[in-house]
Design an enzyme around this catalytic site. Sequence first.
Site, short mmCIF file in Angstrom:
data_model
loop_
_atom_site.label_atom_id
_atom_site.label_comp_id
_atom_site.label_asym_id
_atom_site.label_seq_id
_atom_site.Cartn_x
_atom_site.Cartn_y
_atom_site.Cartn_z
N ARG A 220 -14.01 -48.52 8.08
CA ARG A 220 -13.69 -49.94 7.87
C ARG A 220 -14.16 -50.74 9.09
O ARG A 220 -14.71 -51.83 8.95
CB ARG A 220 -12.18 -50.13 7.67
CG ARG A 220 -11.64 -49.59 6.34
CD ARG A 220 -10.21 -50.03 6.16
NE ARG A 220 -9.44 -49.28 5.20
CZ ARG A 220 -9.00 -49.75 4.02
NH1 ARG A 220 -9.28 -50.98 3.65
NH2 ARG A 220 -8.27 -48.99 3.23
N ASN B 149 -17.84 -51.11 8.88
CA ASN B 149 -18.09 -52.08 7.81
C ASN B 149 -18.01 -53.51 8.36
O ASN B 149 -18.91 -54.33 8.17
CB ASN B 149 -17.03 -51.85 6.71
CG ASN B 149 -17.22 -52.72 5.48
OD1 ASN B 149 -18.34 -53.04 5.10
ND2 ASN B 149 -16.11 -53.10 4.85
N ILE C 163 -11.46 -57.51 3.21
CA ILE C 163 -10.07 -57.27 3.60
C ILE C 163 -9.97 -57.33 5.12
O ILE C 163 -9.08 -57.95 5.67
CB ILE C 163 -9.58 -55.89 3.08
CG1 ILE C 163 -9.56 -55.87 1.55
CG2 ILE C 163 -8.16 -55.62 3.62
CD1 ILE C 163 -9.13 -54.53 0.96
N SER C 164 -10.89 -56.67 5.80
CA SER C 164 -10.92 -56.61 7.29
C SER C 164 -9.50 -56.49 7.84
O SER C 164 -9.00 -57.43 8.46
CB SER C 164 -11.67 -57.82 7.88
OG SER C 164 -11.34 -59.04 7.24
N LEU D 283 -5.30 -59.30 1.78
CA LEU D 283 -5.12 -58.10 0.94
C LEU D 283 -6.04 -58.12 -0.27
O LEU D 283 -6.51 -59.19 -0.69
CB LEU D 283 -3.67 -58.05 0.45
CG LEU D 283 -2.58 -57.77 1.50
CD1 LEU D 283 -1.20 -57.99 0.87
CD2 LEU D 283 -2.71 -56.35 2.05
N THR E 237 -12.62 -65.14 -4.92
CA THR E 237 -12.50 -66.38 -5.70
C THR E 237 -12.69 -67.59 -4.78
O THR E 237 -13.43 -68.53 -5.11
CB THR E 237 -11.12 -66.44 -6.39
OG1 THR E 237 -10.96 -65.24 -7.16
CG2 THR E 237 -10.99 -67.65 -7.28
N ASP F 233 -16.88 -55.96 -1.29
CA ASP F 233 -17.22 -55.13 -2.45
C ASP F 233 -18.74 -55.07 -2.67
O ASP F 233 -19.29 -54.00 -2.92
CB ASP F 233 -16.58 -55.75 -3.72
CG ASP F 233 -15.36 -54.95 -4.19
OD1 ASP F 233 -15.31 -53.74 -3.93
OD2 ASP F 233 -14.48 -55.54 -4.84
N ARG G 167 -20.76 -53.23 0.06
CA ARG G 167 -20.56 -51.79 -0.06
C ARG G 167 -21.42 -51.18 -1.18
O ARG G 167 -21.51 -49.96 -1.31
CB ARG G 167 -19.08 -51.48 -0.30
CG ARG G 167 -18.23 -51.53 0.96
CD ARG G 167 -16.77 -51.33 0.67
NE ARG G 167 -15.93 -51.28 1.86
CZ ARG G 167 -15.72 -50.20 2.59
NH1 ARG G 167 -16.30 -49.05 2.26
NH2 ARG G 167 -14.94 -50.24 3.66
N GLY H 138 -7.33 -63.21 -3.39
CA GLY H 138 -8.16 -64.34 -3.81
C GLY H 138 -9.34 -64.61 -2.89
O GLY H 138 -9.92 -65.71 -2.94
N1 LIG Z 1 -8.53 -47.69 -0.08
C1 LIG Z 1 -8.88 -48.95 -0.36
N2 LIG Z 1 -8.30 -49.97 0.30
C2 LIG Z 1 -8.66 -51.24 0.02
N3 LIG Z 1 -9.62 -51.59 -0.87
C3 LIG Z 1 -10.24 -50.60 -1.54
C4 LIG Z 1 -9.89 -49.26 -1.31
N4 LIG Z 1 -10.65 -48.48 -2.12
C5 LIG Z 1 -11.46 -49.31 -2.82
N5 LIG Z 1 -11.20 -50.60 -2.47
C6 LIG Z 1 -12.00 -51.71 -3.02
O1 LIG Z 1 -12.82 -52.12 -1.93
C7 LIG Z 1 -12.72 -53.52 -1.70
C8 LIG Z 1 -12.50 -53.82 -0.21
O2 LIG Z 1 -13.67 -53.64 0.50
P1 LIG Z 1 -13.80 -54.25 1.96
O3 LIG Z 1 -15.16 -53.90 2.44
O4 LIG Z 1 -13.46 -55.70 1.89
O5 LIG Z 1 -12.67 -53.46 2.77
S1 LIG Z 1 -12.47 -53.33 4.33
O6 LIG Z 1 -12.68 -54.67 4.90
O7 LIG Z 1 -13.46 -52.36 4.83
O8 LIG Z 1 -11.11 -52.85 4.52
C9 LIG Z 1 -11.50 -53.99 -2.46
O9 LIG Z 1 -11.92 -55.23 -3.01
P2 LIG Z 1 -11.00 -56.55 -2.99
O10 LIG Z 1 -9.95 -56.28 -4.04
O11 LIG Z 1 -11.97 -57.64 -3.40
O12 LIG Z 1 -10.41 -56.79 -1.64
C10 LIG Z 1 -11.24 -52.92 -3.50
O13 LIG Z 1 -11.84 -53.29 -4.71
N1 LIG Z 2 -5.71 -69.28 -5.82
C1 LIG Z 2 -5.43 -68.44 -6.81
N2 LIG Z 2 -4.34 -68.64 -7.58
C2 LIG Z 2 -4.03 -67.78 -8.60
N3 LIG Z 2 -4.78 -66.69 -8.91
C3 LIG Z 2 -5.87 -66.46 -8.17
C4 LIG Z 2 -6.25 -67.30 -7.10
N4 LIG Z 2 -7.37 -66.82 -6.54
C5 LIG Z 2 -7.68 -65.71 -7.24
N5 LIG Z 2 -6.80 -65.49 -8.23
C6 LIG Z 2 -6.81 -64.36 -9.15
O1 LIG Z 2 -6.36 -63.23 -8.41
C7 LIG Z 2 -7.15 -62.10 -8.72
C8 LIG Z 2 -7.79 -61.56 -7.44
O2 LIG Z 2 -8.73 -62.49 -6.97
P1 LIG Z 2 -9.97 -62.02 -6.12
O3 LIG Z 2 -10.70 -63.24 -5.71
O4 LIG Z 2 -10.74 -60.98 -6.83
O5 LIG Z 2 -9.23 -61.37 -4.85
P2 LIG Z 2 -9.81 -60.45 -3.68
O6 LIG Z 2 -11.27 -60.76 -3.55
O7 LIG Z 2 -9.02 -60.84 -2.48
O8 LIG Z 2 -9.54 -59.06 -4.14
C9 LIG Z 2 -8.14 -62.52 -9.79
O9 LIG Z 2 -7.63 -62.18 -11.03
C10 LIG Z 2 -8.20 -64.03 -9.63
O10 LIG Z 2 -8.49 -64.68 -10.84
#
Ligand SMILES: Nc1ncnc2c1ncn2[C@@H]1O[C@H](COP(=O)(O)OS(=O)(=O)O)[C@@H](OP(=O)(O)O)[C@H]1O
Ligand SMILES: Nc1ncnc2c1ncn2[C@@H]1O[C@H](COP(=O)(O)OP(=O)(O)O)[C@@H](O)[C@H]1O
Length: 273
Positions: free
Chosen positions: A151, A154, A177-178, A105, A112, A134, A137, A109
Site C-alpha cells: 500500500r 502504491n 484509500i491511502s 474508506l 464519485t 482501483d 492497480r 465516495g
Molecule cells: N484488502 C483491501 N482493502 C481495501 N480495499 C481493497 C482490498 N482488497 C481490494 N480492495 C479494493 O481496492 C480498492 C482500494 O485500492 P487503493 O489503491 O485505493 O488502496 S490503498 O490506497 O493501497 O490502500 C478498493 O476500492 P475503493 O472501494 O474504491 O476504495 C477496493 O475495491
Molecule cells: N455523496 C454521496 N452520498 C451518497 N452516496 C454516495 C455518495 N458518494 C458516493 N455514493 C455511493 O456510495 C458508493 C461508493 O462510492 P464510491 O465513489 O465508489 O466510493 P469509493 O471510491 O470511496 O469506494 C456508491 O454506490 C456511490 O453511488
Amino acid sequence: MIAAGAKSMLGLSIASPKGISDSSSRSVGVLRACVSMEGSQTMSHNKNGSIPELKAVNGHTGQKQGPLSTVGNSTNIKWHECPVEKADRQRLLDQKGCVIWVTGLSGSGKSTLACALNQKLYQKGKLCYVLDGDNVRHGLNRDLSFKAEDRAENIRRVGEVAKLFADAGIICIASLISPYRVDRDICRTLLPEGDFVEVYMDVSLEVCEARDPKGLYKLARAGKIKGFTGIDDPYEPPLNCEISLGQEGTGTSPIEMAETVVAYLEHKGYLNA
Ligand SMILES: Nc1ncnc2c1ncn2[C@@H]1O[C@H](COP(=O)(O)OS(=O)(=O)O)[C@@H](OP(=O)(O)O)[C@H]1O
Ligand SMILES: Nc1ncnc2c1ncn2[C@@H]1O[C@H](COP(=O)(O)OP(=O)(O)O)[C@@H](O)[C@H]1O
C-alpha cells in the site's frame, strides 16, 4: 530571448515528513532529493501570448555539466532542465497544476467525488486527470497487494505520478484509500507548499459498510478477504487536511462536495494561471 550558462546543482537531504506523529502505524524517514537550479532558462512569452522561437538548451550548448548524483539505487544521474517550464504550461492552460488527494474508506465516495469534480472543472474549461486507486492497480500498480508495504509503494508511485501531472500544469485528482498518514504526508512533501490539497471523505464505517457497492465488506466480514481496510486493517484519518467532506450539516451530495472543492481551488487561485 536566448539565455545561456544554465548551471545546476543537485544535492540530497533527509527531511521529516510534515505532521507525522510518532503514534503513526508506520514511521519512515524521507529521503528527498533537493534540486536547486541556477541560471536555468525560462521561456518568456511575447506580449500577445505567443511563444518565441526555440533556443539552445542546457545540456546542448557545450556548457560544463554540474555534478552527478545518486538517488536511491539510481547512480550517476543528472537533472535536465527544459526551456518550456511549468509556468509556461500553466499560462497555456490558464490554471495552476496541483494535486487533490482524496482519502477515505472503501465506499466513502472517493471515486464519485473525483468524477464529479473532474466534470465540474471540465465544464469550467479546466484540465484535470483522475488517478483512481482501483484503476491504477489495473496497470502501473498491478504488482502490488494490500499488505502495508505494498500500500505504501502504491501511494508513493501515485504520489510521484500526480506530481508529474501537477508539473504538467494539470489539476490531478488522486483518489485512493491511502490508509496511512505517513504515506500521504510523504506525497505532500513532493509538492510546493499549497499545491497538495488533502480531501478527507469523513464517512463512517457503518455508512460505508451499508453502501457496500462491490460486496467487499460482506466478504471481509465473512473472512473471505483478509486485511480489509476498516475491518481488520487500519485507516488513519488526516489530522490537518485542507478539506473535510461528509459531516452532518454540510452539503453531502457528490455535486455539493465537488462544489466545495471547486470553491476552495477558486479561492486559492488555482483556476487561473
Ligand atoms: N484488502 C483491501 N482493502 C481495501 N480495499 C481493497 C482490498 N482488497 C481490494 N480492495 C479494493 O481496492 C480498492 C482500494 O485500492 P487503493 O489503491 O485505493 O488502496 S490503498 O490506497 O493501497 O490502500 C478498493 O476500492 P475503493 O472501494 O474504491 O476504495 C477496493 O475495491
Ligand atoms: N455523496 C454521496 N452520498 C451518497 N452516496 C454516495 C455518495 N458518494 C458516493 N455514493 C455511493 O456510495 C458508493 C461508493 O462510492 P464510491 O465513489 O465508489 O466510493 P469509493 O471510491 O470511496 O469506494 C456508491 O454506490 C456511490 O453511488
